[in-house]
Design an enzyme around this catalytic site. Sequence first.
Site, PDB file in Angstrom:
ATOM      1  N   GLU A 368       2.381  -4.448  -1.404  1.00 34.02           N
ATOM      2  CA  GLU A 368       3.830  -4.518  -1.242  1.00 34.02           C
ATOM      3  C   GLU A 368       4.158  -5.262   0.047  1.00 34.02           C
ATOM      4  OE1 GLU A 368       7.227  -1.392  -2.296  1.00 34.02           O
ATOM      5  OE2 GLU A 368       6.200  -0.893  -0.429  1.00 34.02           O
ATOM      6  N   GLN A 369       4.477  -6.511  -0.097  1.00 37.08           N
ATOM      7  CA  GLN A 369       4.880  -7.301   1.065  1.00 37.08           C
ATOM      8  C   GLN A 369       6.210  -7.968   0.766  1.00 37.08           C
ATOM      9  OE1 GLN A 369       3.120 -11.327   1.491  1.00 37.08           O
ATOM     10  NE2 GLN A 369       1.456 -10.535   0.230  1.00 37.08           N
TER      11      GLN A 369
END
Length: 540
Positions: A368-369
């Site tokens: 999750e970026q």
Amino acid sequence: MPQVRNPILPGFNADPSILRVGDDYYIATSTFEWYPGVQIHHSKDLANWDLVTRPLNRKSQLDMRGNPDSCGIWAPCLTHDGEKFWLVYTDVKRKDGSFKDTHNYIVHSETIEGPWSEPIYANSSGFDPSLFHDEDGKKWFANMLQDHRRRPRSFAGIRLQEFDPKAGKLVGPTKNIFAGTELDLVEGPHLYKRNGWYYLLTAEGGTGYEHAVTFCRSRDIWGPYEVHPKNPILSSTLAPLAALQRAGHGDIVDTPDGKTYLVHLTGRPTTQFRRCVLGRECAIQEAYWGDDEWLYVKNGPVPSLYVELPASRDDTNYWAEQRYAFDADKGLHKDFQWLRTPEPERIFGIENGQLQLVGREAIGSWFEQALVARRQTHFSYDAETVVDFSPTDERQFAGLTAYYCRFNFFYITVTAHSDGQRELLILSSEASHPEGRLNLPMSEPVQIPNEGKVRLALSIRGQKLQFSYALEGEKDLKNIGRVYDASILCDECGGHKAHGSFTGAFVGMACSDANGTAMRAKFDYFVYRPVEHATDRYDI
């Protein structure tokens, strides 16, 4: 007919599957770890294309959190059975090592824009699935077959099984119908029927400079299949200096007036290292059926840079500056994608005319970026944005990035020293390729005031990248850092061995917050400005 220059879809648009429904043409291409999944372009004339949808756009269809680089959506196949559109695709969860986890799914829709159905799980026996609608109403599912016992590679042939749409599953016997040729690494199957022959088109030779399109046929869909007498029908291997390299993985389409065209992936290398920074692009070739009922590529097998198409291409928009504003009512512009997650609200939102990125994991995360970017489609361009971000320490950073994958990126960040003093810092993985570590020592940071927006920019001229910035109230940009080697943003430097990296360079905005406070970076706009430059030897 007009001469049109390849590629028809510049930048990262790999593994094309082409379809005609009436007077409308559609091309579906791979998106790998970029979300939403699959790009579908539309055209009326084979020359001018517009992105119309990314159909895999919700969690129940696709969740790629944890998928490694160059995994995710591989080689979709788009077909139509006279009533509805069908799309098959692979979600690759692992590709390196002795095992590959490759889950194949089927979705359908009454219209190309969707909504597309919930996915039907097919199998995990290989990748690059396709769906063939036979004249008798049967539907056949073909995919590359993998065998982890084989060495050095697991490519075992092309697997065929019937698909029952009412039962929503594959049924009946399976068979390996084609083991491939001496070119090796057979994948990417597409089936066709013509004059009583079943034709099987496959990709062979891997995804690098030995890539090729193989063609074979049989009177029975189960085989045996005889190979084209002049196999491969398309490959760049005989012309290492040709503009279009890495030609392979194709699909064919007929026009209403009876002409046949082959679309295929290709790469345009630059630098003495033959690096394809624009990734694997989509090109087209005219083909014809010989008296022997075999398909031949006109002037082939080496792909042509120019091809006759029914219409000329309008390149006005291709060379125009693209200035993106952020409007909550309109949503994120279709040129942008993000990485892996089906929950974009956790990583970005549009509020008060700004794109607000929510600081999550690091820029190299597989989970999750907060990174929103568009494809690089020119060998030379300028990009800029304005960011409002007030970090408190070195674990919070946001800015502008030229990005290929976690192994290869350049990133100018607004961050802070451990004492809270805000600064500009360039993060680069250039010198550590292919390990993906940050260059150490880093470039010397530049202290900036703790308040105020910052204008960030980068310029790429061929393989040279230069960052620059301006503080709020300043008109002129100032260079920061040295000149970097932008050519590493490519498959050839993607951190894997040959045939292991498959995407292309992107440019966009990112934000990270390792403190876990989800600090937001607010971006006013984004500009992508193509530049015609002497190094653009093969640009269109």
